[in-house]
Design an enzyme around this catalytic site. Structure first.
Site, mmCIF file in Angstrom:
data_model
loop_
_atom_site.group_PDB
_atom_site.id
_atom_site.type_symbol
_atom_site.label_atom_id
_atom_site.label_comp_id
_atom_site.label_asym_id
_atom_site.label_seq_id
_atom_site.Cartn_x
_atom_site.Cartn_y
_atom_site.Cartn_z
ATOM 1 N N TYR A 161 34.448 39.288 -25.947
ATOM 2 C CA TYR A 161 33.536 38.183 -26.259
ATOM 3 C C TYR A 161 33.949 37.346 -27.467
ATOM 4 O O TYR A 161 33.147 36.603 -28.025
ATOM 5 C CB TYR A 161 32.103 38.716 -26.415
ATOM 6 C CG TYR A 161 31.659 39.445 -25.175
ATOM 7 C CD1 TYR A 161 30.997 38.778 -24.157
ATOM 8 C CD2 TYR A 161 31.970 40.792 -24.994
ATOM 9 C CE1 TYR A 161 30.633 39.431 -22.990
ATOM 10 C CE2 TYR A 161 31.613 41.455 -23.833
ATOM 11 C CZ TYR A 161 30.952 40.768 -22.835
ATOM 12 O OH TYR A 161 30.604 41.425 -21.688
ATOM 13 N N ASP A 192 40.159 44.579 -23.702
ATOM 14 C CA ASP A 192 39.574 44.070 -22.455
ATOM 15 C C ASP A 192 40.608 43.266 -21.677
ATOM 16 O O ASP A 192 41.813 43.275 -22.002
ATOM 17 C CB ASP A 192 38.304 43.253 -22.770
ATOM 18 C CG ASP A 192 37.237 43.396 -21.690
ATOM 19 O OD1 ASP A 192 37.344 42.725 -20.645
ATOM 20 O OD2 ASP A 192 36.289 44.186 -21.883
ATOM 21 N N ASP A 193 40.171 42.596 -20.656
ATOM 22 C CA ASP A 193 40.990 41.763 -19.771
ATOM 23 C C ASP A 193 41.946 40.861 -20.568
ATOM 24 O O ASP A 193 41.522 40.251 -21.544
ATOM 25 C CB ASP A 193 40.008 40.901 -18.956
ATOM 26 C CG ASP A 193 40.666 40.092 -17.870
ATOM 27 O OD1 ASP A 193 41.876 40.260 -17.632
ATOM 28 O OD2 ASP A 193 39.941 39.287 -17.249
ATOM 29 N N LYS A 299 36.971 51.188 -19.298
ATOM 30 C CA LYS A 299 35.930 50.279 -18.794
ATOM 31 C C LYS A 299 36.417 49.819 -17.431
ATOM 32 O O LYS A 299 37.398 49.072 -17.336
ATOM 33 C CB LYS A 299 35.752 49.101 -19.753
ATOM 34 C CG LYS A 299 34.780 48.025 -19.237
ATOM 35 C CD LYS A 299 34.594 46.925 -20.287
ATOM 36 C CE LYS A 299 33.777 45.749 -19.780
ATOM 37 N NZ LYS A 299 33.671 44.672 -20.790
ATOM 38 N N ASP A 301 35.861 47.767 -14.173
ATOM 39 C CA ASP A 301 35.069 46.553 -13.937
ATOM 40 C C ASP A 301 35.248 46.031 -12.507
ATOM 41 O O ASP A 301 36.173 46.425 -11.808
ATOM 42 C CB ASP A 301 35.517 45.496 -14.957
ATOM 43 C CG ASP A 301 34.446 44.445 -15.217
ATOM 44 O OD1 ASP A 301 33.397 44.456 -14.536
ATOM 45 O OD2 ASP A 301 34.668 43.603 -16.116
ATOM 46 N N CYS A 343 31.260 48.768 -14.758
ATOM 47 C CA CYS A 343 30.752 47.402 -14.958
ATOM 48 C C CYS A 343 30.907 46.653 -13.639
ATOM 49 O O CYS A 343 31.811 46.948 -12.854
ATOM 50 C CB CYS A 343 31.563 46.748 -16.072
ATOM 51 S SG CYS A 343 30.967 45.138 -16.605
ATOM 52 N N ARG A 358 27.137 49.270 -17.346
ATOM 53 C CA ARG A 358 26.582 47.980 -17.735
ATOM 54 C C ARG A 358 25.353 47.737 -16.868
ATOM 55 O O ARG A 358 25.426 47.808 -15.648
ATOM 56 C CB ARG A 358 27.602 46.880 -17.517
ATOM 57 C CG ARG A 358 26.985 45.504 -17.763
ATOM 58 C CD ARG A 358 26.735 45.233 -19.202
ATOM 59 N NE ARG A 358 28.004 44.924 -19.769
ATOM 60 C CZ ARG A 358 28.720 43.836 -19.449
ATOM 61 N NH1 ARG A 358 28.254 42.934 -18.633
ATOM 62 N NH2 ARG A 358 29.871 43.637 -19.970
ATOM 63 N N ASP A 362 26.757 39.582 -18.488
ATOM 64 C CA ASP A 362 27.400 39.483 -19.797
ATOM 65 C C ASP A 362 26.522 38.739 -20.796
ATOM 66 O O ASP A 362 25.934 37.711 -20.468
ATOM 67 C CB ASP A 362 28.710 38.687 -19.701
ATOM 68 C CG ASP A 362 29.785 39.425 -18.937
ATOM 69 O OD1 ASP A 362 29.475 40.397 -18.231
ATOM 70 O OD2 ASP A 362 30.951 39.000 -19.047
HETATM 71 C C1 9PG Z 1 36.684 40.332 -18.173
HETATM 72 C C2 9PG Z 1 35.165 40.344 -18.184
HETATM 73 C C3 9PG Z 1 34.576 41.287 -19.250
HETATM 74 C C4 9PG Z 1 33.072 41.384 -19.087
HETATM 75 C C5 9PG Z 1 32.738 41.796 -17.656
HETATM 76 C C6 9PG Z 1 33.324 40.792 -16.670
HETATM 77 O O1 9PG Z 1 29.753 35.701 -13.119
HETATM 78 N N1 9PG Z 1 30.829 35.533 -13.697
HETATM 79 O O2 9PG Z 1 31.410 34.439 -13.639
HETATM 80 C C7 9PG Z 1 31.383 36.584 -14.476
HETATM 81 C C8 9PG Z 1 32.557 36.396 -15.172
HETATM 82 C C9 9PG Z 1 33.047 37.399 -15.972
HETATM 83 C C10 9PG Z 1 32.387 38.593 -16.033
HETATM 84 C C11 9PG Z 1 31.224 38.781 -15.339
HETATM 85 C C12 9PG Z 1 30.713 37.780 -14.542
HETATM 86 O O3 9PG Z 1 32.811 39.519 -16.940
HETATM 87 O O4 9PG Z 1 31.357 41.903 -17.459
HETATM 88 O O5 9PG Z 1 32.528 42.309 -19.997
HETATM 89 O O6 9PG Z 1 35.151 42.573 -19.141
HETATM 90 O O7 9PG Z 1 34.744 40.734 -16.870
HETATM 91 O O8 9PG Z 1 37.169 39.446 -17.218
#
Ligand code: 9PG
Length: 505
Positions: A161, A192-193, A299, A301, A343, A358, A362
């Site tokens: 973030y 993270d990513d 994590k 995801d 997540c 989660r 976010d």
């Molecule tokens: C990494 C992120 C982070 C984050 C996760 C996840 O709806 N959306 O467009 C959307 C975009 C990103 C997203 C969730 C929803 O984030 O929750 O903490 O790890 O991936 O890409």
């Protein structure tokens, strides 16, 4: 509690003498980011406009209704009458089947129905004079049946973030160093990513990262922190080596071709077929390898990809089974000692494998994304309001795993949140009483920011709502320790977008 027998044998449908105009409904969305909310039954359940939002944030096989007076919910549902009594329906096993609940206003009555996707499962539908307690009891029963893991909460610094996909290895180490210098009580530093070459190519570094993910844990360990890393293990990018080498490993459409299942990294992505034995082996080895690099916290995801409708290698598996086969392979490779935060994951069908989950969309350094929420009917996207709205409405899920309502944002720079909005996030972490996380660059915090962050890292036990009969915003907002006002106007002397602790009255 009175257990009710379904009207027709074999069917799951009940007509209830409840006045739809005074009844409120508590629903639970399918996966981490899907909405959970407390609403008047007569209101309309939002259904996102775009297909990618439906796939990415909901269960495409059981979407929100989009209709006034019709509410759909996964695993459980509660109908609340004035006075706090009402009805609770709850599935008691989601390892092989999904329970799809629907409440429908019909004249002066409410029609409740349940469709079980998969083999028959034990479930309860009961009338109660205390919906809050009954829901908590039944959720705890589901947690026990599925052998929930509820380890002690961890305090996590996560790169997402603030650095997003541009994260580098030096930034990770610099934050850990500053955090040690300021004696911030984190347990884990989680990458993270952004470190990886592509979705699926987890062992190849991205050029900008400035090293390889396997080089990070030693540096963190010297500073006294555990190492954590993000993976979206069920996804593959169209240009990844994984996809090119194994197109046959992907979830397929009816035409037999790999099915694009979403759009997030500047293009479409695909999902692995977790009933394929070679995929299961690959997942197990991936988790084993990453843990071997020194990561004891994963994590995991975008896991909904394992439960989407599609054509699978083993068509005899239900979606819930296919999903759990993928999860089990990851757990086997990672080992029992590795902490797994899930997540973007189907909630109840993760119980017993997930250490933490989660439980909302976010957080982001803005309060509301109203263009997406109001005009495109999608409250699953990143925004502080969305995170509060859904995570608060899932307070009872601490019996399923350690809940993660997402990060605190304590910084004032690179953020549009007001002091009251930051305080609302602090209140969220306190009442949920689960995992603690922050993404603030440590150098961005002044003394006030550091104090706020330290408060956010103080562990607490889960709080309970005091009522479901009223709320400030379409969510559970009245808790024992304080009240949230998620609306855009002051309510009973609580400012808009704010939290008032009871002790401060
Ligand atoms: C990494 C992120 C982070 C984050 C996760 C996840 O709806 N959306 O467009 C959307 C975009 C990103 C997203 C969730 C929803 O984030 O929750 O903490 O790890 O991936 O890409």
């Amino acid at each position: 509690m009175t257990d009710l027998v379904p009207e027709q044998s074999g069917g799951h449908s009940w007509t209830l003498d409840l006045d739809p105009s005074t009844t409120r409904v508590l629903v639970n969305g399918f996966q981490s980011w899907s909405e959970a909310e407390l609403q008047p039954l007569s209101a309309a359940q939002a259904r996102p406009t775009f297909v990618w939002m439906q796939e990415h944030g909901h269960d495409p096989a059981f979407l929100p209704s989009g209709e006034a007076g019709v509410w759909r919910s996964h695993t459980l549902i509660a109908l609340v009458r004035p006075g706090g009594g009402g009805y609770v329906g709850h599935s008691l096993d989601e390892s092989r089947s999904y329970a799809h609940w629907e409440a429908r206003a019909e004249g002066s009555q409410v029609r409740l129905s349940l469709r079980v996707e998969g083999p028959d499962i034990p479930l309860v539908f009961t009338e109660t004079d205390d919906v809050i307690s009954t829901l908590e009891q039944l959720s705890a029963q589901l947690g026990r049946t599925m052998s929930a893991r509820t380890p002690s909460p961890l305090r996590v610094w996560c790169s997402w973030y603030s650095y997003y996909r541009a994260v580098t290895l030096p930034q990770m180490l610099e934050n850990a160093r500053l955090s040690r210098e300021k004696a911030l009580p984190f347990d884990v530093f989680q990458l993270d990513d952004g470190f990886q070459a592509d979705l699926g190519d987890w062992t190849l570094p991205a050029e900008h990262f400035g090293g390889h993910a396997r080089d990070l844990p030693a540096g963190l360990s010297e500073l006294g922190y555990r190492a954590g890393i993000w993976l979206a293990p069920f996804l593959a990018g169209p240009d990844s080596e994984l996809f090119r080498a194994h197109p046959d490993w992907m979830l397929k459409g009816e035409d037999g071709r790999p099915l694009p299942i979403g759009n997030n990294w500047g293009g479409p992505y695909y999902g692995l077929d977790t009933t394929h034995p070679e995929v299961l082996n690959w997942l197990k080895e991936l988790a084993r390898e990453v843990v071997g690099w020194g990561y004891s916290y994963l994590k995991l995801d975008f896991l909904f990809a394992g439960a989407l409708p599609g054509v699978r290698h083993d068509p005899s598996r239900t979606r819930a089974e296919a999903y759990r086969m993928g999860l089990a392979a990851l757990r086997e490779g990672a080992g029992e000692e590795t902490f797994l935060l899930l997540c973007g994951a189907p909630l109840a069908s993760s119980i017993g494998v997930a250490d933490a989950m989660r439980t909302g969309p976010d957080v982001s350094p803005i309060w509301d994304d109203d263009a997406r929420r109001v005009w495109l009917h999608d409250a699953t996207g990143p925004a502080a309001r969305n995170a509060l709205h859904t995570a608060l409405s899932r307070w009872y899920q601490h019996a399923w795993y350690q809940p993660d309502p997402d990060v605190m944002i304590a910084r004032e720079v690179q953020s549009m949140l007001s002091a009251a909005e930051r305080h609302a996030l602090l209140g969220l972490l306190d009442v949920i009483g689960g995992l603690r996380a922050s993404s603030d660059p440590v150098s961005s915090l002044d003394e006030e920011g550091l104090t706020l962050l330290r408060r956010a890292l103080e562990l607490s036990t889960p709080d309970r709502p005091i009522t479901l009969e009223t709320s400030f915003g379409a969510a559970v907002t009245h808790f024992g320790r304080g009240t949230f006002n998620l609306t855009d106007a002051p309510q009973e002397s609580i400012a808009a977008h704010a939290y008032r602790e009871l002790a401060h009255d």
